[in-house]
Design a protein around this motif. Structure first.
Motif, PDB file in Angstrom:
ATOM      1  N   SER A  38      36.822  53.147  47.822  1.00 49.44           N
ATOM      2  CA  SER A  38      35.547  53.397  47.355  1.00 49.44           C
ATOM      3  C   SER A  38      34.357  52.864  47.462  1.00 49.44           C
ATOM      4  O   SER A  38      33.462  53.283  46.890  1.00 49.44           O
ATOM      5  CB  SER A  38      35.935  53.641  45.538  1.00 49.44           C
ATOM      6  OG  SER A  38      36.329  52.106  45.240  1.00 49.44           O
ATOM      7  N   LEU A  39      34.221  51.696  48.278  1.00 44.11           N
ATOM      8  CA  LEU A  39      33.283  51.086  48.418  1.00 44.11           C
ATOM      9  C   LEU A  39      32.305  51.534  49.509  1.00 44.11           C
ATOM     10  O   LEU A  39      32.786  52.225  50.365  1.00 44.11           O
ATOM     11  CB  LEU A  39      33.709  49.643  48.979  1.00 44.11           C
ATOM     12  CG  LEU A  39      34.462  48.787  47.905  1.00 44.11           C
ATOM     13  CD1 LEU A  39      35.174  47.368  48.448  1.00 44.11           C
ATOM     14  CD2 LEU A  39      33.753  48.401  46.774  1.00 44.11           C
ATOM     15  N   PRO A  40      31.069  51.466  49.384  1.00 47.32           N
ATOM     16  CA  PRO A  40      30.124  51.841  50.587  1.00 47.32           C
ATOM     17  C   PRO A  40      30.383  51.061  51.875  1.00 47.32           C
ATOM     18  O   PRO A  40      31.073  50.061  52.095  1.00 47.32           O
ATOM     19  CB  PRO A  40      28.767  51.767  49.692  1.00 47.32           C
ATOM     20  CG  PRO A  40      28.960  50.281  48.959  1.00 47.32           C
ATOM     21  CD  PRO A  40      30.244  50.618  48.517  1.00 47.32           C
ATOM     22  N   ASP A  41      29.801  51.612  52.867  1.00 49.56           N
ATOM     23  CA  ASP A  41      29.961  51.027  54.300  1.00 49.56           C
ATOM     24  C   ASP A  41      29.380  49.602  54.514  1.00 49.56           C
ATOM     25  O   ASP A  41      29.824  49.091  55.598  1.00 49.56           O
ATOM     26  CB  ASP A  41      29.545  51.977  55.360  1.00 49.56           C
ATOM     27  CG  ASP A  41      30.001  53.591  55.327  1.00 49.56           C
ATOM     28  OD1 ASP A  41      31.312  53.251  54.897  1.00 49.56           O
ATOM     29  OD2 ASP A  41      29.470  54.279  55.791  1.00 49.56           O
ATOM     30  N   ASN A  42      28.510  49.258  53.681  1.00 46.52           N
ATOM     31  CA  ASN A  42      27.735  47.931  53.890  1.00 46.52           C
ATOM     32  C   ASN A  42      28.713  46.992  53.190  1.00 46.52           C
ATOM     33  O   ASN A  42      28.170  45.647  53.261  1.00 46.52           O
ATOM     34  CB  ASN A  42      26.525  47.960  53.187  1.00 46.52           C
ATOM     35  CG  ASN A  42      26.524  48.353  51.459  1.00 46.52           C
ATOM     36  OD1 ASN A  42      27.571  48.617  51.147  1.00 46.52           O
ATOM     37  ND2 ASN A  42      25.348  48.372  51.142  1.00 46.52           N
ATOM     38  N   THR A  43      29.832  47.069  52.780  1.00 42.84           N
ATOM     39  CA  THR A  43      30.788  46.181  52.329  1.00 42.84           C
ATOM     40  C   THR A  43      31.859  45.645  53.156  1.00 42.84           C
ATOM     41  O   THR A  43      32.738  45.200  52.424  1.00 42.84           O
ATOM     42  CB  THR A  43      30.975  46.408  50.891  1.00 42.84           C
ATOM     43  OG1 THR A  43      31.894  47.520  50.834  1.00 42.84           O
ATOM     44  CG2 THR A  43      29.920  46.416  49.783  1.00 42.84           C
ATOM     45  N   SER A  49      40.648  39.467  50.751  1.00 43.86           N
ATOM     46  CA  SER A  49      40.987  38.501  49.424  1.00 43.86           C
ATOM     47  C   SER A  49      39.841  38.324  48.619  1.00 43.86           C
ATOM     48  O   SER A  49      40.000  38.467  47.436  1.00 43.86           O
ATOM     49  CB  SER A  49      41.228  37.213  50.154  1.00 43.86           C
ATOM     50  OG  SER A  49      40.168  36.624  50.886  1.00 43.86           O
ATOM     51  N   GLU A  50      38.610  38.547  49.244  1.00 44.46           N
ATOM     52  CA  GLU A  50      37.433  38.524  48.293  1.00 44.46           C
ATOM     53  C   GLU A  50      37.362  39.725  47.516  1.00 44.46           C
ATOM     54  O   GLU A  50      36.890  39.667  46.246  1.00 44.46           O
ATOM     55  CB  GLU A  50      36.193  38.246  48.995  1.00 44.46           C
ATOM     56  CG  GLU A  50      34.791  38.252  48.458  1.00 44.46           C
ATOM     57  CD  GLU A  50      33.606  37.863  49.076  1.00 44.46           C
ATOM     58  OE1 GLU A  50      32.518  38.156  48.588  1.00 44.46           O
ATOM     59  OE2 GLU A  50      33.642  37.690  50.425  1.00 44.46           O
ATOM     60  N   GLY A  56      40.722  40.949  40.079  1.00 45.45           N
ATOM     61  CA  GLY A  56      41.809  39.924  39.318  1.00 45.45           C
ATOM     62  C   GLY A  56      43.178  39.792  40.013  1.00 45.45           C
ATOM     63  O   GLY A  56      43.952  39.232  39.210  1.00 45.45           O
ATOM     64  N   ILE A  57      43.275  40.207  41.262  1.00 46.47           N
ATOM     65  CA  ILE A  57      44.619  39.958  41.906  1.00 46.47           C
ATOM     66  C   ILE A  57      44.331  38.865  42.777  1.00 46.47           C
ATOM     67  O   ILE A  57      43.444  38.744  43.805  1.00 46.47           O
ATOM     68  CB  ILE A  57      44.538  41.391  42.886  1.00 46.47           C
ATOM     69  CG1 ILE A  57      44.727  42.522  41.951  1.00 46.47           C
ATOM     70  CG2 ILE A  57      46.230  40.936  43.690  1.00 46.47           C
ATOM     71  CD1 ILE A  57      44.815  43.840  42.704  1.00 46.47           C
ATOM     72  N   LYS A  58      44.919  37.613  42.290  1.00 44.43           N
ATOM     73  CA  LYS A  58      44.801  36.467  42.962  1.00 44.43           C
ATOM     74  C   LYS A  58      46.128  35.914  43.183  1.00 44.43           C
ATOM     75  O   LYS A  58      47.174  36.350  42.899  1.00 44.43           O
ATOM     76  CB  LYS A  58      44.014  35.475  42.210  1.00 44.43           C
ATOM     77  CG  LYS A  58      42.709  35.972  41.865  1.00 44.43           C
ATOM     78  CD  LYS A  58      42.241  35.121  40.675  1.00 44.43           C
ATOM     79  CE  LYS A  58      40.506  35.450  40.274  1.00 44.43           C
ATOM     80  NZ  LYS A  58      39.964  34.386  39.481  1.00 44.43           N
ATOM     81  N   GLY A  59      46.241  34.821  44.280  1.00 48.62           N
ATOM     82  CA  GLY A  59      47.348  34.057  44.286  1.00 48.62           C
ATOM     83  C   GLY A  59      48.639  34.955  45.105  1.00 48.62           C
ATOM     84  O   GLY A  59      48.384  35.512  45.938  1.00 48.62           O
TER      85      GLY A  59
END
Length: 347
Positions: A38-43, A49-50, A56-59
C-alpha cells in the motif's frame, strides 16, 4: 454470519486471496506484506524492519514474520560489499511467491552467477638472481682438545679469605623467582582478621560491583581490622563501606575499598582513666553540745549534720519576733496608713 462489504472507490490496495488465505503465514506476516504493497513508490528506500516498526511489529515477532515471508518466496535479500568495504543489503518484496531465479531477473535481469573457483597459488620468484641449490659444507670441523693437555700453565686459583674474615662477610641470599613480595605482618588477632575478612566478602551480597576474591579480601582485612580494634562493630564497618555510593559507579572494588578504609578510619579510642573511689574518712566525735556521739565527716566539719540543722533552726527562730496577737489584714493596712512617714530632710 451476515456479510456487508462496499468496494472502495479510492485509497485501497488490491490483495490476492492467496496471500490473505495463506496457511503458512501468520497475521503479522500478512499485515506487513499488505502494508508494503500500500506504500507509494518513494518509500522503497526504507528497510523492511523500519516499516515493521510503524506497525508495532518488533523483536522476535518481526523475525518470525520475515522468516515466513522469505521461506514462502515473498521476500528476497542480497548482501554485497561496496568498493569502500561497506556491506549493503538489498530487499525485494513481492505480492506473489517468486523463486530465486525469478527474483534475480527482476532485480538485475540475470540470475545469480556461480561463485568463481579459487585461483591456484602463484609461483614465487626470488627477488635477486635465479633459484640455486642449497649450499652445504665448505667449513672445517673444530677439533676437540678437551682430553689433551694444554700447553698453557693453569691460572692461579683466587685466594680465599681466612675463616674469621669469611664468617664476617654476609652471604648473599639467592633470589627466588617464585617469591612474592612480602607484606608487613599484621599484629592483629587472628579472630579479628577473620571477622574483617568475613565482612569484606559479604559486601558482594549487597552490591555486585564490590565482589572480592579470597586473596584480595585477605589483603584488605589488614586495613579493615583497624576499625574493629577501635571499637566498631561488624555492622558499623559494613555500613561505612556501603554508604554514599559514587555517582559514576565503582571501577575497581579493591581500590575503592582500600581508599574508603583509609579515609574514613575513625579516631583511636582514648583510654578510660581508672577511677578509684575515695577512701571514707575515719569516725570522729561531734563537738556540738549534747550527748556524745560520733559521725563520719565528708570534709573538715566538726559537727554532724543533725546538730548543725538543729543549731540553725534555733538561731532562725530566735531572730523572728512573733506578734502578740493576730491582726486581720484590714486593721493591718489601717495601722500602716496611720503611721506618719518621715521626709528625707526631717530624718
Amino acid at each position: 454470519m451476515l456479510r456487508h462489504a462496499i468496494a472502495p472507490s479510492a485509497r485501497y490496495t488490491k490483495a490476492s486471496n492467496d496471500v490473505i488465505r495463506h496457511p503458512r503465514l501468520n497475521s503479522d506476516a500478512k499485515l506487513l506484506l499488505l502494508y508494503v504493497q500500500s506504500l507509494p513508490d518513494n518509500t522503497t528506500f526504507r528497510p523492511l524492519s523500519e516499516l515493521a516498526q510503524k506497525l508495532g511489529i518488533k523483536g522476535r515477532a518481526y523475525q518470525k514474520a520475515k522468516q515466513q515471508l522469505v521461506e514462502n518466496g515473498y521476500v528476497h535479500e542480497w548482501r554485497s560489499q561496496s568498493d569502500g568495504g561497506r556491506w549493503i543489503t538489498e530487499q525485494l518484496v513481492a505480492n506473489t511467491s517468486l523463486t530465486t531465479d525469478q527474483a534475480c531477473r527482476l532485480r538485475g535481469g540475470t540470475p545469480p552467477l556461480p561463485l568463481p573457483a579459487p585461483r591456484p597459488p602463484s609461483t614465487h620468484s626470488p627477488t635477486v638472481g635465479a633459484p640455486a641449490p642449497r649450499m652445504a659444507g665448505g667449513y672445517e670441523p673444530v677439533e676437540d682438545h678437551s682430553d689433551k693437555t694444554t700447553p698453557h700453565p693453569p691460572s692461579k686459583a683466587p685466594e680465599l679469605p681466612e675463616p674469621s674474615e669469611r664468617s664476617e662477610a654476609p652471604e648473599p641470599s639467592a633470589p627466588s623467582a617464585l617469591s612474592e613480595p612480602k607484606h608487613p605482618a599484621s599484629t592483629a588477632d587472628a579472630a579479628q582478621l577473620a571477622r574483617a575478612e568475613r565482612v569484606l566478602l559479604s559486601l558482594r551480597h549487597s552490591r555486585r560491583e564490590l565482589h572480592l576474591g579470597v586473596r584480595e579480601a585477605a589483603k584488605l582485612a589488614v586495613e579493615a581490622v583497624k576499625w574493629l580494634e577501635r571499637g566498631l562493630s561488624e555492622s558499623d564497618l559494613r555500613h561505612a563501606l556501603l554508604a554514599e555510593r559514587p555517582a559514576e559507579g565503582v571501577r575497581s572494588a579493591v581500590g575503592f575499598l582500600r581508599y574508603r578504609l583509609a579515609q574514613k578510619l575513625p579516631e583511636p579510642r582514648t583510654p578510660i582513666e581508672s577511677y578509684e573511689p575515695a577512701r571514707p574518712r575515719d569516725l570522729i566525735e561531734c563537738q556540738a553540745p549534747g550527748n556524745k556521739h560520733t559521725f563520719r565527716p565528708l570534709l573538715d566539719e566538726t559537727e554532724c549534720t543533725p546538730c548543725r540543722l538543729a543549731a540553725a533552726n534555733a538561731m532562725y527562730s530566735e531572730a523572728l519576733s512573733p506578734e502578740s496577737d493576730h491582726l486581720p489584714w484590714r486593721e493591718r493596712f489601717a495601722r500602716i496608713n496611720a503611721t506618719p512617714t518621715a521626709l528625707p530632710g526631717e530624718a
